[in-house]
Design a protein around this motif. Structure first.
Motif, short mmCIF file in Angstrom:
data_model
loop_
_atom_site.label_atom_id
_atom_site.label_comp_id
_atom_site.label_asym_id
_atom_site.label_seq_id
_atom_site.Cartn_x
_atom_site.Cartn_y
_atom_site.Cartn_z
N GLN A 39 -35.86 -96.90 -21.61
CA GLN A 39 -35.48 -95.49 -21.58
C GLN A 39 -35.99 -94.80 -20.32
O GLN A 39 -35.33 -93.92 -19.77
CB GLN A 39 -35.99 -94.77 -22.83
N GLU A 40 -37.16 -95.21 -19.84
CA GLU A 40 -37.69 -94.65 -18.60
C GLU A 40 -36.80 -95.03 -17.43
O GLU A 40 -36.46 -94.19 -16.57
CB GLU A 40 -39.11 -95.18 -18.36
N LEU A 41 -36.39 -96.29 -17.38
CA LEU A 41 -35.52 -96.75 -16.29
C LEU A 41 -34.15 -96.08 -16.35
O LEU A 41 -33.58 -95.71 -15.32
CB LEU A 41 -35.37 -98.27 -16.36
N GLY B 30 -35.17 -98.21 -11.58
CA GLY B 30 -34.11 -97.30 -12.00
C GLY B 30 -33.51 -96.54 -10.83
O GLY B 30 -32.27 -96.46 -10.69
N SER B 31 -34.35 -96.01 -9.96
CA SER B 31 -33.86 -95.29 -8.78
C SER B 31 -33.17 -96.25 -7.82
O SER B 31 -32.16 -95.90 -7.19
CB SER B 31 -35.02 -94.58 -8.07
N PHE C 215 -32.62 -93.69 -13.52
CA PHE C 215 -31.31 -93.99 -12.94
C PHE C 215 -30.43 -92.75 -12.97
O PHE C 215 -29.80 -92.40 -11.95
CB PHE C 215 -30.65 -95.12 -13.73
N TYR C 216 -30.37 -92.08 -14.10
CA TYR C 216 -29.53 -90.89 -14.23
C TYR C 216 -30.00 -89.77 -13.29
O TYR C 216 -29.18 -89.19 -12.56
CB TYR C 216 -29.56 -90.38 -15.67
N MET D 254 -46.48 -94.37 -13.97
CA MET D 254 -46.39 -94.95 -12.63
C MET D 254 -44.94 -95.00 -12.15
O MET D 254 -44.64 -94.71 -10.99
CB MET D 254 -46.98 -96.35 -12.63
N LEU D 255 -44.02 -95.37 -13.06
CA LEU D 255 -42.61 -95.41 -12.69
C LEU D 255 -42.12 -94.04 -12.24
O LEU D 255 -41.36 -93.92 -11.27
CB LEU D 255 -41.77 -95.90 -13.88
#
Length: 399
Positions: free
Chosen positions: A340-342, A199-200, A346-347, A189-190
């Motif tokens: 780790q997903e976030l 993260g985005s 972000f990256y 979902m993320l």
């Protein structure tokens, strides 16, 4: 190949992730799901053909035990509702999640630390309502089959039109108890939120609230990153080779932790060397807000090379994320489970924003890397990693 587990970006815009960092999911789960649907449809078609042949050549055969009128009106729809509901739960828990497992097994290192147990736990994780419904469904199905036989024959008693509405009712029940809910679904979902995830959001905040201010020269009185570095070189009496890359290095460790001074994780190779010229701006009600970038001096003690200067810092939103997972809070567990997903989102989002901005794309270098080993201990000398990345960029410039 580098000994560092760091994301590598090449001149053709190709990005290569080390196996310990999450990579983009592919379409393997979709392919597996399509294969399952084809197999099920083929089985259903074969059973229909067999049933039709039996009706033609044995019209008087006793295909099923007929129920009384009251049982058909009341019991059969309720029983069929239970079986439809159980069938949908089983489909979600077994078939659909098996399709997801087919994809996730290719990310066992990047998303699950190489642990098969953690992989299976995330794929088949379910809430208590779903687990209870599945267990009750299994028990009830076994009892019914032992007493009455094939439960699929209930469709003959209820009728195809009524069965359609019963199936819809069962689907609604599945949604009410959130059958699809799991740690893996949260992760997927993320990825599918198209920039609306945390993260985005951190990436957009970091770029437009900071990088877009300190990096470019907008033509006003404030200087851009290159001008500030050139001024620093003149003030310190350095030459261009001492400050070989005129960019701001953004450090993104996979643990989200960056100390107040990068020299604290440099094993004596690095020391603070002042700051670039401050950028002063009135912003969001704050008068004379000061923005500045730190400069570090790196000296490899194992060589006789001259010290190298670099403008480098951590991404400040990640400090807030690290605090959120380190302290008690409403979403602490969720952020920790999907750290780790976030970090990956972000990256990826930050890189996309920078690449799309003509004024900033050549003024910033993102260093996204794994900073902890399997025991949770720091395993990277950030000064050594920065020297490695600087050497890469120098080689690119020579081409």
């Amino acid at each position: 190949m580098s000994s560092f587990q760091v994301v590598e970006e090449y001149s053709n815009n190709t990005v290569v992730y080390p196996k310990g960092l999450p990579n983009d999911r592919g379409s393997r789960s979709v392919s597996c799901g399509v294969l399952i649907v084809v197999v099920l449809v083929a089985i259903a078609g074969w059973q229909t053909i067999c049933y039709s042949i039996l009706c033609v050549f044995a019209p008087n055969s006793n295909l099923t035990v007929r129920l009384s009128a009251s049982e058909i009106i009341l019991c059969s729809p309720l029983q069929l509702l239970l079986f439809c509901f159980f069938g949908l739960v089983t489909t979600q828990l077994l078939l659909i999640r098996f399709s997801l497992l087919w994809e996730e097994r290719h990310h066992i290192h990047g998303r699950y630390g190489g642990s098969k147990i953690r992989l299976f736990r995330n794929v088949w994780n379910m809430n208590m309502k779903t687990m209870s419904a599945f267990i009750i469904g299994v028990v009830y199905t076994i009892i019914y089959c032992m007493q009455y036989g094939n439960p699929v024959l209930l469709i003959q008693d209820v009728g195809p039109h009524s069965t359609f509405f019963i199936f819809i009712a069962a689907y609604v029940i599945c949604n009410l108890i959130k059958v699809e809910e799991s740690k893996l679904q949260n992760s997927i979902m993320l990825e599918r939120m198209n920039g609306m995830d945390y993260g985005s959001g951190m990436a957009y905040n970091f770029f437009y609230g900071y990088l877009d201010i300190v990096l470019p020269n907008r033509g006003g009185s404030e200087k851009g990153m290159i001008e500030k570095i050139e001024d620093y070189i003149d003030q310190q009496g350095l030459n261009d080779s001492s400050f070989p890359v005129k960019k701001l290095f953004i450090i993104i460790p996979s643990s989200a932790y960056t100390p107040s001074k990068l020299s604290d994780i440099a094993d004596g190779w690095m020391e603070p060397a002042g700051s670039l010229e401050s950028h002063i701006l009135n912003r969001a009600g704050v008068q004379q807000r000061v923005y500045k970038n730190s400069v570090y001096r790196i000296k490899n003690p194992n060589t006789n090379d001259e010290p190298v200067y670099v403008a480098a810092e951590g991404a400040t939103p990640l400090k807030s994320l690290h605090d959120a997972i380190s302290r008690s809070g409403e979403n602490q567990v969720f952020y920790r489970e999907h750290l780790q997903e976030l970090m990956s989102l972000f990256y990826k989002t930050l890189r996309k924003i920078i690449k799309a901005d003509r004024d900033c794309r050549d003024l910033c270098e993102i260093v996204y890397y794994i900073d902890l080993d399997e025991h949770g201990n720091r395993c990277v000398n950030i000064a050594e990693l920065l020297l490695y990345r600087i050497e890469q960029l120098k080689n690119i410039q020579r081409l």
